[in-house]
Design an enzyme around this catalytic site. Structure first.
Site, mmCIF file in Angstrom:
data_model
loop_
_atom_site.group_PDB
_atom_site.id
_atom_site.type_symbol
_atom_site.label_atom_id
_atom_site.label_comp_id
_atom_site.label_asym_id
_atom_site.label_seq_id
_atom_site.Cartn_x
_atom_site.Cartn_y
_atom_site.Cartn_z
ATOM 1 N N GLY A 375 -3.122 -0.984 -4.895
ATOM 2 C CA GLY A 375 -4.147 -1.623 -4.091
ATOM 3 C C GLY A 375 -3.679 -2.972 -3.588
ATOM 4 N N GLY A 380 -7.883 -7.161 -8.684
ATOM 5 C CA GLY A 380 -8.079 -7.090 -10.128
ATOM 6 C C GLY A 380 -7.256 -6.048 -10.839
ATOM 7 N N THR A 382 -4.233 -6.327 -12.320
ATOM 8 C CA THR A 382 -3.664 -6.860 -13.563
ATOM 9 C C THR A 382 -4.748 -7.119 -14.596
ATOM 10 O OG1 THR A 382 -1.881 -7.886 -12.288
ATOM 11 C CG2 THR A 382 -2.236 -8.689 -14.519
ATOM 12 N N SER A 743 -1.192 6.124 13.300
ATOM 13 C CA SER A 743 -2.653 6.097 13.397
ATOM 14 C C SER A 743 -3.170 5.353 14.618
ATOM 15 C CB SER A 743 -3.249 5.457 12.134
ATOM 16 O OG SER A 743 -2.797 4.131 11.992
ATOM 17 N N LYS A 786 -9.593 0.954 5.925
ATOM 18 C CA LYS A 786 -9.817 0.720 7.348
ATOM 19 C C LYS A 786 -11.305 0.568 7.650
ATOM 20 C CE LYS A 786 -5.659 3.246 8.804
ATOM 21 N NZ LYS A 786 -5.136 4.438 9.508
#
Length: 852
Positions: A375, A380, A382, A743, A786
């Site tokens: 991500g 978050g 870690t 895309s 997106k």
């Protein structure tokens, strides 16, 4: 016994000035040259290109050379040694210098210094006598007796050395072959003597004085060896060991001193190590290796470098948690509460952790999964790994892999190398002290590669549940079981992870947060944390939710919450200044009130300081609590907004469309701009585009040219050939950022259709999808990121490929309610949704529909 061959030195010698060492005739010395005059001497007289010149130097001891050649020479020592340079080695680190290996020839005395620059040159007089030594001994009985006495002590010293019988015999032959007059200088340079004593021997020009001064030095060395032999413990292999030719370079110690205490402590440590090895629960193979190494350690002298290496190895082996583990907390309800309290949202990730706990309840010997959280930064990943360890009740250890480019960091170094050490995996196990911790492999997508190997390849065995029960670190050289370790990797993208490594991990996508989720995270976690760090309380500062929303939309543009956290930190610092100033003003007001009460009885002096009066007059009341952070305060603290919603302004003319892009930092909106001009039918693309994106642009223009009559698209001259005498320029803003991917195909088609039709694209529409030459719309990735980016930008309608409709289930319900989605399977549907009133097909007038 042979005599000295006559040595005749020149009457003028260049002088090499030394300070910390003394060169005696017949001995060899290595010295460093780094001062101006000495460097000039080496370059001018010793070096010719890359070859070494046979130049005799005059080495003057106990005389520092000035750092600068502009300074005058210090007083020179009266007697020096003529020497020949055997080797010269140059270096530039840490500063330019040469290292000289020089051999002493004979003594000389300085008669007169002829010049000082660029290096000193002196007229010298040779001092060593050139007569045959046997003839001198015959004429002078005292010299002969001193020579014999010196020779006997030298032989006794050689026989006492801790050396093998052949080595002692070789030294005896060397003593017999060396000239007697050369022995005092040679042995003085070998035995343990100070520079002051060597300087006295150098100054002793007379042979009698030289023998008389050297004999006490030999006697002192012999007595030291006798004392050392008494204190040493005899060993079986004493007659086989060979030490360096230079005898005993350390001061012999006395029994009961610190050295004996250290030796006893070392022996006690070895006994403790042996006991720990016997009582440890290590596997049989590791136990055999430790027993073998402890036997070698007992036979090894403590002065050997390998002694410390072997001892460190054994200490690591007994400290490793071979069978020591913690008990997992498998209460699913408590785990769910703990995860919800620590992290907001992330439902998919929490569900996977709870699934692992449920399976562990049913099967105790479950192998640890290999999870990989992928991500954007700041979401978050870690901290979730740390929460997983807290939920399971396990130890947590983080291994930062960003920039690691040596496979030895993972597997360790072999013990044959100097400074060898175990890899990060074994070091981490030693640190946590259990064999079932949670290991967080942070930034696994940023591993490097170098000549020292590929660390990603070394991780293949670590992250394979079928192999890591037998992981072998190069330093340990025995297998260690990693099957109970729960490995969690984090990455921003899977594109840079090798396929073999990616195949071994279970990928869990951690998308960015919505605005509503960020507001909840801010008021649950970020603001309380910043208040605590800055010593503030909720009674002193109030940040409403609409202020938080303004910070999210106008001062940050990210998928995570790191920048948002920094903005709250800036607000808290500004409020802390106000609070501190208010407390100071309250104190000053209290003091001024007291002064006013006393002033009724006293007159103010004319010479009173005006600052105190003005300070009291200018005192302002402290700020009211709590301090409210509204839009005005936000602008004063954070400055003008960094981001503005400019979508409608940028879509005010034909030839502009909004696309959706995915980056490792999360999703973002992307504008596509097109313009046409008179030309030769060329297509120009700018904006740092990759090959795939360039091909999408060529596909788009080809599809539009083939369907120009269908949609009645013309160029500036009214021709259906869109490139006839027309050049087209496509630009993707943010030109400093590299862009690639398929895309953007539907966005390019929509942008060009707007340009050639003269119609505006709807300002609240964004789109994504790959196109084909036949006008089909193919699915793409990163739909959730997106869509969240479009939602953050205030867009209302999203066009996505029909085959991506399944991905809409991952989007939060509140976001889906704010947006409308159009799923398109072909470009006709895309164009109809992108323009107000649709994009109808233009029928050619005058045609009659046939009913046949």
């Amino acid at each position: 016994m042979s005599s000295v061959s006559p040595i005749q030195i020149p009457s003028r010698l260049p002088l090499l000035l030394t300070h910390e060492s003394v060169l005696l005739p017949g001995s060899t010395m290595r010295t460093s040259v780094d001062t101006a005059r000495n460097l000039q001497l080496v370059r001018s007289r010793l070096l010719k290109g890359t070859s070494l010149q046979s130049t005799i130097l005059g080495v003057i001891p106990n005389t520092p050379d000035p750092a600068s050649d502009t300074q005058d020479l210090p007083p020179l020592h009266r007697i020096g040694t003529a020497a020949l340079a055997v080797q010269v080695v140059g270096s530039n680190w840490p500063k330019p210098h040469y290292t000289l290996l020089i051999t002493g020839l004979c003594r000389f005395q300085i008669v007169q210094v002829l010049k000082e620059k660029p290096y000193p040159v002196a007229e010298v007089e040779q001092l060593d006598r050139l007569e045959e030594f046997p003839n001198i001994c015959k004429s002078r009985e005292e010299l002969g007796e001193l020579s014999e006495q010196f020779y006997r002590y030298a032989v006794q010293l050689v026989e006492m050395l801790d050396m093998s019988v052949p080595a002692v015999a070789k030294l005896r032959r060397l003593l017999d072959n060396l000239p007697r007059e050369a022995l005092p200088d040679i042995l003085t340079s070998i035995i343990r003597t100070s520079n002051k004593e060597k300087l006295q021997i150098l100054d002793a020009v007379s042979l009698e004085d030289r023998f008389k001064m050297t004999i006490p030095l030999l006697v002192r060395q012999i007595e030291g060896l006798k004392l050392l032999q008494k204190t040493r413990k005899p060993k079986q292999d004493d007659d086989k060991r060979v030490i360096a030719i230079r005898p005993i370079r350390r001061i012999p110690h006395i029994p009961g001193t610190l050295e004996d205490e250290e030796e006893e402590e070392d022996n006690d440590d070895i006994v403790m190590l042996e006991k720990k090895i016997r009582t440890s629960s290590m596997p049989e193979q590791a136990h055999k290796v430790c027993v073998k190494e402890i036997k070698r350690l007992k036979k090894m002298p403590q002065s050997m470098p390998e002694y410390a290496l072997t001892r460190n190895y054994l200490e690591l082996m007994v400290e490793l948690p071979w069978n020591k583990s913690t008990t997992d907390r498998l209460d699913i309800r408590a785990a769910r509460i703990l995860l919800d309290n620590d992290h907001y949202a992330m439902e998919k990730l929490k569900r996977r952790v709870l699934e692992y706990l449920a399976v562990r309840q049913l099967k105790n010997n479950l192998k640890g999964p290999i999870l990989c959280f992928v991500g954007p930064p700041g979401v978050g990943k870690t901290s979730v790994g740390r929460s997983v360890a807290k939920t399971l009740g396990r130890e947590f250890h983080r291994i930062a892999l960003g920039g690691v480019c040596d496979q030895s960091d993972i597997r360790g170094h072999r013990r044959t190398y100097v400074g060898s050490m175990p890899g990060r995996i074994i070091n981490g196990l030693k640190t946590v002290g259990v064999n079932n911790p949670v290991f967080l492999l942070d930034e696994v997508d940023k591993l490097g590669k170098s000549l020292q190997g590929d660390p990603a390849a070394a991780l293949l065995e670590v992250l394979d549940p079928e192999q890591n029960h037998n992981f072998t670190d190069h330093y340990l050289n025995v297998a260690f079981d990693l099957s109970q370790v729960l490995f969690i990797a984090t990455a921003n993208t899977t594109a840079t992870i090798p396929p073999a490594l990616l195949d071994r991990m279970e990928i869990i996508q951690v998308p960015g947060y919505t605005q509503e989720e960020k507001i909840e995270i801010a008021h649950r976690h970020l603001i309380p944390k910043q208040l605590e760090q800055h010593g503030l309380t909720p009674q002193q500062i109030q940040i409403p939710q609409h202020t938080t929303l303004a910070i999210i939309t106008r001062y940050t543009r990210e998928a995570g919450v790191r920048s948002l956290d920094r903005k709250f930190g800036a607000i808290c610092r500004a409020v802390a200044v106000k609070v501190a100033e208010g407390q100071h003003k309250e104190a000053k007001l209290d003091r001024s009130d007291v002064a006013d009460g006393e002033g009724c009885k006293e007159h103010v002096l004319e010479d009173a300081k005006p600052e105190s009066i003005s300070d009291t007059a200018d005192l302002a009341l402290p700020p009211e609590m709590p301090i409210l952070i509204d839009s005005h305060a936000l602008k004063d603290i954070l400055g003008p907004p960094l981001y503005e919603l400019e979508v409608s302004e940028r879509l005010s003319q034909p030839g502009v469309a909004i696309g959706l892009a995915w980056t490792p930092l999360g999703g973002k909106i992307m504008f596509v701009e097109a313009s046409r001009m008179d030309g030769e039918g060329q297509l120009t693309l700018t904006g740092q585009l990759g090959d795939v994106m360039k091909e999408s642009a060529h596909l788009a223009i080809s599809w539009l040219r083939s369907n120009a009559k269908k949609y009645h698209l013309t160029n500036a001259f009214g021709s259906f050939d869109l490139l006839d005498n027309t050049d087209i320029h496509l630009h993707f803003p943010a030109g400093a950022v590299t862009k690639d991917g398929p895309s953007a195909g539907v966005t390019i088609v929509t942008c060009l259709a707007s340009l050639f039709s003269g119609r505006l694209v709807r300002s609240d529409v964004a789109m994504t999808g790959e196109i084909t030459l036949r006008g089909l719309v193919l699915p793409v990735g990163g739909i959730k990121d997106k869509v969240l980016a479009a939602h953050r930008a205030g867009l209302k309608q999203i066009i996505i490929p029909q085959r991506n409709e399944k991905d809409l289930e991952e989007i939060p319900s509140n976001v889906r309610q704010d947006l409308s989605f159009v799923t398109a399977s072909c470009l006709d549907e895309v164009l109809n949704a992108a323009f107000d009133g649709g994009f109808p097909v233009k029928t050619r007038p005058g045609l009659i529909d046939s009913k046949l």
